[in-house]
Design a protein around this motif. Structure first.
Motif, PDB file in Angstrom:
ATOM      1  N   MET A  48       0.841  -1.199   0.000  1.00  0.00           N
ATOM      2  CA  MET A  48       0.000   0.000   0.000  1.00  0.00           C
ATOM      3  C   MET A  48       0.875   1.249   0.000  1.00  0.00           C
ATOM      4  O   MET A  48       0.568   2.226  -0.683  1.00  0.00           O
ATOM      5  CB  MET A  48      -0.935  -0.027   1.212  1.00  0.00           C
ATOM      6  CG  MET A  48      -2.006   0.993   1.144  1.00  0.00           C
ATOM      7  SD  MET A  48      -3.069   0.610  -0.276  1.00  0.00           S
ATOM      8  CE  MET A  48      -4.209   1.941  -0.167  1.00  0.00           C
ATOM      9  N   ASP A  49       1.978   1.208   0.735  1.00  0.00           N
ATOM     10  CA  ASP A  49       2.892   2.352   0.777  1.00  0.00           C
ATOM     11  C   ASP A  49       3.435   2.662  -0.619  1.00  0.00           C
ATOM     12  O   ASP A  49       3.449   3.815  -1.050  1.00  0.00           O
ATOM     13  CB  ASP A  49       4.044   2.079   1.747  1.00  0.00           C
ATOM     14  CG  ASP A  49       5.023   3.221   1.827  1.00  0.00           C
ATOM     15  OD1 ASP A  49       4.588   4.353   2.168  1.00  0.00           O
ATOM     16  OD2 ASP A  49       6.216   3.004   1.548  1.00  0.00           O
ATOM     17  N   PHE A  50       3.858   1.627  -1.334  1.00  0.00           N
ATOM     18  CA  PHE A  50       4.376   1.824  -2.685  1.00  0.00           C
ATOM     19  C   PHE A  50       3.301   2.400  -3.600  1.00  0.00           C
ATOM     20  O   PHE A  50       3.549   3.324  -4.371  1.00  0.00           O
ATOM     21  CB  PHE A  50       4.897   0.492  -3.247  1.00  0.00           C
ATOM     22  CG  PHE A  50       5.512   0.629  -4.608  1.00  0.00           C
ATOM     23  CD1 PHE A  50       6.842   0.981  -4.744  1.00  0.00           C
ATOM     24  CD2 PHE A  50       4.764   0.408  -5.749  1.00  0.00           C
ATOM     25  CE1 PHE A  50       7.421   1.114  -6.003  1.00  0.00           C
ATOM     26  CE2 PHE A  50       5.319   0.539  -7.008  1.00  0.00           C
ATOM     27  CZ  PHE A  50       6.656   0.894  -7.130  1.00  0.00           C
ATOM     28  N   TYR A  51       2.093   1.851  -3.502  1.00  0.00           N
ATOM     29  CA  TYR A  51       0.967   2.316  -4.322  1.00  0.00           C
ATOM     30  C   TYR A  51       0.670   3.788  -4.055  1.00  0.00           C
ATOM     31  O   TYR A  51       0.514   4.580  -4.985  1.00  0.00           O
ATOM     32  CB  TYR A  51      -0.253   1.440  -4.019  1.00  0.00           C
ATOM     33  CG  TYR A  51      -1.532   1.889  -4.685  1.00  0.00           C
ATOM     34  CD1 TYR A  51      -1.696   1.795  -6.057  1.00  0.00           C
ATOM     35  CD2 TYR A  51      -2.587   2.385  -3.925  1.00  0.00           C
ATOM     36  CE1 TYR A  51      -2.884   2.196  -6.661  1.00  0.00           C
ATOM     37  CE2 TYR A  51      -3.771   2.787  -4.516  1.00  0.00           C
ATOM     38  CZ  TYR A  51      -3.916   2.698  -5.882  1.00  0.00           C
ATOM     39  OH  TYR A  51      -5.079   3.093  -6.480  1.00  0.00           O
ATOM     40  N   GLU A  52       0.616   4.164  -2.781  1.00  0.00           N
ATOM     41  CA  GLU A  52       0.318   5.561  -2.440  1.00  0.00           C
ATOM     42  C   GLU A  52       1.415   6.503  -2.926  1.00  0.00           C
ATOM     43  O   GLU A  52       1.137   7.591  -3.427  1.00  0.00           O
ATOM     44  CB  GLU A  52       0.104   5.695  -0.936  1.00  0.00           C
ATOM     45  CG  GLU A  52      -1.215   5.083  -0.498  1.00  0.00           C
ATOM     46  CD  GLU A  52      -1.404   5.059   1.005  1.00  0.00           C
ATOM     47  OE1 GLU A  52      -0.414   5.186   1.761  1.00  0.00           O
ATOM     48  OE2 GLU A  52      -2.569   4.901   1.429  1.00  0.00           O
ATOM     49  N   ARG A  53       2.674   6.077  -2.798  1.00  0.00           N
ATOM     50  CA  ARG A  53       3.779   6.910  -3.300  1.00  0.00           C
ATOM     51  C   ARG A  53       3.728   7.041  -4.820  1.00  0.00           C
ATOM     52  O   ARG A  53       4.013   8.102  -5.371  1.00  0.00           O
ATOM     53  CB  ARG A  53       5.124   6.350  -2.857  1.00  0.00           C
ATOM     54  CG  ARG A  53       5.400   6.591  -1.374  1.00  0.00           C
ATOM     55  CD  ARG A  53       6.790   6.143  -0.933  1.00  0.00           C
ATOM     56  NE  ARG A  53       6.838   4.677  -0.889  1.00  0.00           N
ATOM     57  CZ  ARG A  53       7.708   3.926  -1.549  1.00  0.00           C
ATOM     58  NH1 ARG A  53       8.632   4.474  -2.318  1.00  0.00           N
ATOM     59  NH2 ARG A  53       7.692   2.622  -1.453  1.00  0.00           N
ATOM     60  N   ALA A  54       3.351   5.970  -5.509  1.00  0.00           N
ATOM     61  CA  ALA A  54       3.232   6.016  -6.967  1.00  0.00           C
ATOM     62  C   ALA A  54       2.135   6.982  -7.392  1.00  0.00           C
ATOM     63  O   ALA A  54       2.326   7.785  -8.311  1.00  0.00           O
ATOM     64  CB  ALA A  54       2.965   4.615  -7.527  1.00  0.00           C
ATOM     65  N   GLU A  61      -5.189  10.765  -7.696  1.00  0.00           N
ATOM     66  CA  GLU A  61      -5.882  10.525  -6.444  1.00  0.00           C
ATOM     67  C   GLU A  61      -6.620   9.190  -6.521  1.00  0.00           C
ATOM     68  O   GLU A  61      -6.998   8.747  -7.590  1.00  0.00           O
ATOM     69  CB  GLU A  61      -6.922  11.620  -6.178  1.00  0.00           C
ATOM     70  CG  GLU A  61      -6.345  12.982  -5.978  1.00  0.00           C
ATOM     71  CD  GLU A  61      -7.445  14.028  -5.736  1.00  0.00           C
ATOM     72  OE1 GLU A  61      -8.609  13.630  -5.468  1.00  0.00           O
ATOM     73  OE2 GLU A  61      -7.121  15.217  -5.786  1.00  0.00           O
ATOM     74  N   ARG A  62      -6.857   8.616  -5.345  1.00  0.00           N
ATOM     75  CA  ARG A  62      -7.682   7.414  -5.276  1.00  0.00           C
ATOM     76  C   ARG A  62      -9.138   7.824  -5.323  1.00  0.00           C
ATOM     77  O   ARG A  62      -9.528   8.845  -4.754  1.00  0.00           O
ATOM     78  CB  ARG A  62      -7.440   6.655  -3.983  1.00  0.00           C
ATOM     79  CG  ARG A  62      -6.125   5.934  -3.986  1.00  0.00           C
ATOM     80  CD  ARG A  62      -6.005   5.051  -2.798  1.00  0.00           C
ATOM     81  NE  ARG A  62      -5.922   5.874  -1.580  1.00  0.00           N
ATOM     82  CZ  ARG A  62      -5.856   5.398  -0.371  1.00  0.00           C
ATOM     83  NH1 ARG A  62      -5.882   4.111  -0.170  1.00  0.00           N
ATOM     84  NH2 ARG A  62      -5.781   6.192   0.659  1.00  0.00           N
ATOM     85  N   ALA A  63      -9.955   7.070  -6.000  1.00  0.00           N
ATOM     86  CA  ALA A  63     -11.404   7.301  -6.041  1.00  0.00           C
ATOM     87  C   ALA A  63     -12.080   5.963  -5.804  1.00  0.00           C
ATOM     88  O   ALA A  63     -12.051   5.080  -6.663  1.00  0.00           O
ATOM     89  CB  ALA A  63     -11.815   7.876  -7.384  1.00  0.00           C
TER      90      ALA A  63
END
Length: 67
Positions: A48-54, A61-63
């Motif tokens: 999740m950390d990698f995904y958020e940094r990407a 933004e996430r939707a």
């Protein structure tokens, strides 16, 4: 410079039987698992950390999907 990210490659059919292992590698070891279908790389399981940094690096933004 950062160290190379460890990347596993597995067929989707094989990951079905060991999905918890792939998630554990992403979550605890920050190792990616690339999913393949018919020899083609089609998706990846990352932390999740990698995904958020990407997303942040891409300015996206996430939707949440509608239920």
């Amino acid at each position: 410079m950062t160290a190379p990210k460890i990347e596993h490659e597995e067929r989707i059919a094989d990951v079905r039987n060991s999905f918890a292992d792939a998630v554990g590698r992403a979550r605890y070891s920050d190792e990616s698992t690339v999913l393949t279908s018919r020899g083609k790389r089609v998706a990846v399981i990352v932390s999740m950390d990698f995904y958020e940094r990407a997303l942040e690096a891409l300015g996206e933004e996430r939707a949440p999907a509608e239920s």
